[in-house]
Design an enzyme around this catalytic site. Sequence first.
Site, PDB file in Angstrom:
ATOM      1  N   HIS A  98       0.864  -1.188   0.000  1.00 24.32           N
ATOM      2  CA  HIS A  98       0.000   0.000   0.000  1.00 24.32           C
ATOM      3  C   HIS A  98       0.898   1.234   0.000  1.00 24.32           C
ATOM      4  CE1 HIS A  98      -2.756   3.130   1.013  1.00 24.32           C
ATOM      5  NE2 HIS A  98      -2.385   3.222   2.283  1.00 24.32           N
ATOM      6  N   HIS A 100       1.217   5.723  -0.977  1.00 19.29           N
ATOM      7  CA  HIS A 100       0.574   7.007  -1.254  1.00 19.29           C
ATOM      8  C   HIS A 100       1.304   7.625  -2.444  1.00 19.29           C
ATOM      9  CE1 HIS A 100      -0.659   7.385   3.297  1.00 19.29           C
ATOM     10  NE2 HIS A 100      -1.055   6.248   2.744  1.00 19.29           N
ATOM     11  N   TYR A 125       0.969  -4.533 -20.219  1.00 17.98           N
ATOM     12  CA  TYR A 125       1.514  -4.925 -18.922  1.00 17.98           C
ATOM     13  C   TYR A 125       0.640  -4.444 -17.767  1.00 17.98           C
ATOM     14  CZ  TYR A 125       5.600  -7.039 -20.934  1.00 17.98           C
ATOM     15  OH  TYR A 125       6.410  -7.881 -21.633  1.00 17.98           O
TER      16      TYR A 125
END
Length: 213
Positions: A98, A100, A125
């Site tokens: 995860h 930002h 891709y």
Amino acid sequence: MTAVISEETRMRDSICAVGKSLFDRGLTAGSTGNISARLGDGRLLMTPTNASLGTLDPGRLSLFDADGTHVAGDRPTKEAFLHRCMYCERLGANAVVHLHSTHAVAVSILADTDPEDALPPLTAYYAMRVGRLPLVPYYAPGDEALALAVKQEARRVHAVLLANHGPVVAGRSLLDAQYAMEELEETAKLHLMLHGRAVRPLSRAEADRLAGG
């Protein structure tokens, strides 16, 4: 006599190496972003709270037992639930990343982003590594409603984009999750570069065939 390196030791080192690679290339900043990996016995290793991915210490990673209880290491990130939601619904997933990352977050803020599929399949891709990318509505960090929203989407996809927040990607291995995240960020960058111009993305049928392969 050659020492045998345990799976846990190797994975601790791998998480730190991936974190440093992502940080050094500007895909995450400060103490944002988190990485986790599932060990063969079901335990989870996860980057701890308030830790820079660029300076992770293998011995201080948060360790959870197979039931999701924090048992060792530094205090876990408050976003640990994002990882657990992915593992619960994606039984073949063994890692979650995860971030930002700048371009993906920018896409999550645009008013015209499609909530059903936040990025067009601009390249083969991207279609292979990411596939469909639903946009999860905004919830405050730590809000349990975000966990439920991510869990619902994870039943059908392995990558989601959190509104005004960032992407979450699960993979069969740590490298799979890393590469998919990098492909997602590069496609978000392309999307923003081309925004407002006529483009020729792959057709949905073409993209779905690649994703299925």
